[in-house]
Design an enzyme around this catalytic site. Structure first.
Site, PDB file in Angstrom:
ATOM      1  N   LYS A  46      45.631  28.943  27.330  1.00 45.68           N
ATOM      2  CA  LYS A  46      46.712  29.865  28.180  1.00 45.68           C
ATOM      3  C   LYS A  46      46.109  29.996  29.689  1.00 45.68           C
ATOM      4  O   LYS A  46      44.842  30.105  29.905  1.00 45.68           O
ATOM      5  CB  LYS A  46      47.171  30.971  27.806  1.00 45.68           C
ATOM      6  CG  LYS A  46      46.185  32.038  27.288  1.00 45.68           C
ATOM      7  CD  LYS A  46      46.773  33.083  26.484  1.00 45.68           C
ATOM      8  CE  LYS A  46      45.559  34.075  26.088  1.00 45.68           C
ATOM      9  NZ  LYS A  46      46.016  34.909  25.133  1.00 45.68           N
ATOM     10  N   ARG A 141      52.738  45.274  20.121  1.00 45.00           N
ATOM     11  CA  ARG A 141      52.940  44.610  21.298  1.00 45.00           C
ATOM     12  C   ARG A 141      54.180  43.288  20.933  1.00 45.00           C
ATOM     13  O   ARG A 141      55.368  43.979  20.801  1.00 45.00           O
ATOM     14  CB  ARG A 141      51.787  43.907  21.864  1.00 45.00           C
ATOM     15  CG  ARG A 141      51.956  43.270  23.438  1.00 45.00           C
ATOM     16  CD  ARG A 141      50.721  42.594  23.944  1.00 45.00           C
ATOM     17  NE  ARG A 141      50.157  41.570  23.249  1.00 45.00           N
ATOM     18  CZ  ARG A 141      48.986  40.786  23.270  1.00 45.00           C
ATOM     19  NH1 ARG A 141      48.517  41.007  24.526  1.00 45.00           N
ATOM     20  NH2 ARG A 141      48.872  40.118  22.674  1.00 45.00           N
ATOM     21  N   TYR A 266      34.020  46.133  56.504  1.00 49.44           N
ATOM     22  CA  TYR A 266      35.160  46.941  56.501  1.00 49.44           C
ATOM     23  C   TYR A 266      34.961  48.219  56.304  1.00 49.44           C
ATOM     24  O   TYR A 266      34.354  48.596  55.356  1.00 49.44           O
ATOM     25  CB  TYR A 266      36.370  46.421  55.988  1.00 49.44           C
ATOM     26  CG  TYR A 266      37.236  45.182  56.265  1.00 49.44           C
ATOM     27  CD1 TYR A 266      37.704  45.416  57.786  1.00 49.44           C
ATOM     28  CD2 TYR A 266      37.071  44.056  55.852  1.00 49.44           C
ATOM     29  CE1 TYR A 266      38.571  43.974  57.803  1.00 49.44           C
ATOM     30  CE2 TYR A 266      37.783  42.984  56.316  1.00 49.44           C
ATOM     31  CZ  TYR A 266      38.483  43.138  57.380  1.00 49.44           C
ATOM     32  OH  TYR A 266      38.998  42.087  57.874  1.00 49.44           O
ATOM     33  N   MET A 314      38.169  39.255  52.215  1.00 50.16           N
ATOM     34  CA  MET A 314      39.374  37.941  51.911  1.00 50.16           C
ATOM     35  C   MET A 314      38.442  36.906  51.723  1.00 50.16           C
ATOM     36  O   MET A 314      38.500  36.049  50.649  1.00 50.16           O
ATOM     37  CB  MET A 314      40.318  37.778  52.590  1.00 50.16           C
ATOM     38  CG  MET A 314      41.259  36.890  52.035  1.00 50.16           C
ATOM     39  SD  MET A 314      42.883  36.546  53.288  1.00 50.16           S
ATOM     40  CE  MET A 314      43.545  38.122  52.905  1.00 50.16           C
TER      41      MET A 314
HETATM   42  C1  LIG Z   1      44.897  34.975  24.110  1.00 56.64           C
HETATM   43  C2  LIG Z   1      45.114  35.167  22.638  1.00 56.64           C
HETATM   44  C3  LIG Z   1      44.017  34.693  22.030  1.00 56.64           C
HETATM   45  C4  LIG Z   1      42.619  34.469  22.398  1.00 56.64           C
HETATM   46  O1  LIG Z   1      41.988  35.677  22.577  1.00 56.64           O
HETATM   47  P1  LIG Z   1      40.443  35.551  23.048  1.00 56.64           P
HETATM   48  O2  LIG Z   1      39.978  37.094  23.089  1.00 56.64           O
HETATM   49  O3  LIG Z   1      40.418  34.978  24.578  1.00 56.64           O
HETATM   50  O4  LIG Z   1      39.785  34.790  22.140  1.00 56.64           O
HETATM   51  C5  LIG Z   1      44.515  34.519  20.543  1.00 56.64           C
HETATM   52  N1  LIG Z   1      45.396  35.007  20.051  1.00 56.64           N
HETATM   53  C6  LIG Z   1      46.765  35.199  20.898  1.00 56.64           C
HETATM   54  C7  LIG Z   1      47.868  35.613  20.162  1.00 56.64           C
HETATM   55  C8  LIG Z   1      46.331  35.364  22.201  1.00 56.64           C
HETATM   56  O5  LIG Z   1      47.603  35.879  22.796  1.00 56.64           O
END
Ligand SMILES: *Cc1c(COP(=O)(O)O)cnc(C)c1O
Length: 382
Positions: A46, A141, A266, A314
């Site tokens: 992802k 969640r 800055y 930046m």
């Molecule tokens: C992002 C995610 C993972 C992977 O988590 P890591 O800590 O990067 O290994 C696994 N399961 C779900 C449901 C996730 O959203």
């Protein structure tokens, strides 16, 4: 005859680049297989493969059992790029249109909310969808409450659009804290339900894989560790036998001599304690380098550790070159990689390495390396 110049001229001058070591991905996958040989692997790619480039990561990991993405759009990008393997959408579909895409492109969907069940029940019979039923065992969640398991399963069994048996999954809230009792509680809760469940089970993210053997189950869902990064706040990837995949580097674009009392950058937040050379490297928050990296954050100039000084801007950062008086314009600067773990930089910026790799911007040139070393490379997808 070459003239001694106070700068270096080569083709990579001042290019800010992230080298992606695809062979390291294969190595890290191998490490995961060693840790949990009985489990299948859903490689989580992802957020554009945690900033590494989802498509090239998926191509390099063609031998995994499935890929995991958060959204339907991410799954579409992989399919369009020629990835034919199983793809699980971890947030599932969120509209009838997305449900249609899931069907059309043979994605698998997590099911975590009654609204998704309603959409499934309303959808016409046709291509069946493999479903991963998500139970909320304490992260609070996404997921159905444990008490709803029986009712949801009954509804699913009456649903023509769903492939049976469905897979059962949960997500751990605190697996990166080995002392936290939360993980054992979540496991206990999941076990109570999964005892009666006919299908495959999945619990473990990277921290679960590394620290909680009982979470391995049928399917692992590694993300961060695939990229060679530790999920724990007090460790780095090499502690687990992992190899970092991303190396972020740039060049010095200026070396200036300042006087004692001169203020740098800055807000003039950093004051030269003596007459000294200060280097300017071509990387800033516009590239994804964290603006909150504090003075003292390590940076490697010519392979030697020097501290960042003043505010990150930046396009640039300044570095203290007192230990490197010979440094010249054009010298290489490493922000993170094997020699300087991104975990260390994340700590100095009060964030987590996940955020740093995800936040690299499109201005940073991505360069792939090591593809020939990846044994499972699938020619059909390149
Ligand atoms: C992002 C995610 C993972 C992977 O988590 P890591 O800590 O990067 O290994 C696994 N399961 C779900 C449901 C996730 O959203």
């Amino acid at each position: 005859m070459s003239i001694e110049r106070p700068w270096r001229c080569d083709d990579a001058f001042s290019r800010t680049r992230a080298v992606i070591d695809l062979a390291a991905l294969g190595h890290n996958l191998q490490r995961i297989r060693e840790l949990a040989p009985a489990s299948r692997v859903m490689a989580v790619v992802k957020a554009d493969g945690y900033g590494h480039g989802a498509l090239r990561v998926a191509q390099a990991l063609a031998g995994v059992d499935a890929f995991g993405v958060a959204r339907v759009a991410e799954a579409m990008a992989l399919r369009d790029g020629g990835i034919h393997q199983r793809i699980v959408v971890l947030e599932g579909f969120s509209s009838p249109e997305e449900l249609a895409l899931v069907r059309e492109h043979r994605f698998e969907s997590v099911l975590h909310h009654p609204s998704q069940l309603d959409m499934l029940e309303c959808s016409p019979a046709g291509e069946e969808i493999p479903v991963w039923l998500k139970i909320d065992t304490g992260m609070h969640r996404l997921g159905f409450p444990p008490a709803a398991y029986g009712e949801i399963m009954a509804r699913l069994s009456g649903c023509a659009a769903v492939t049976t048996p469905v897979r059962l999954m949960t997500h751990l809230a605190s697996a990166d804290e080995p002392e936290n009792p939360q993980t054992a509680k979540q496991l206990e809760c999941f076990r109570a339900i999964s005892r009666q469940h006919p299908g495959e089970l999945s619990i473990a993210n990277s921290a679960g894989i590394l620290a909680w053997e009982h979470t391995h189950a049928d399917w692992l869902r590694p993300g961060i560790m695939l990229y060679g990064i530790s999920p724990f706040s007090d460790a780095v990837g090499s502690d687990h036998g992992l190899r970092p995949v991303m190396t972020l580097s740039t060049r010095l674009i200026a070396v200036n001599q300042f006087s004692r009392g001169d203020a740098v950058g800055y807000g003039g937040r950093w004051i030269c304690p003596e007459d000294m050379p200060v280097g300017v490297a071509a990387v800033g928050y516009g590239d994804g380098y964290p603006r909150h990296a504090a003075s003292g954050t390590p940076v490697l100039v010519n392979g030697v550790k020097v501290p960042l000084i003043g505010r990150v801007s930046m396009d640039m950062i300044s570095v203290d070159l007192r230990t490197q008086p010979g440094a010249r314009v054009g010298d290489p600067v490493l922000l993170w990689g094997s020699e300087l773990p991104v975990e260390v930089v994340a700590r100095a910026a009060q964030t987590i390495p996940y955020e740093l790799t995800c936040k690299l911007t499109t201005r940073v040139e991505r360069i792939e390396e090591g593809m020939a070393d990846v044994p499972q490379l699938d020619a059909r997808t390149s």
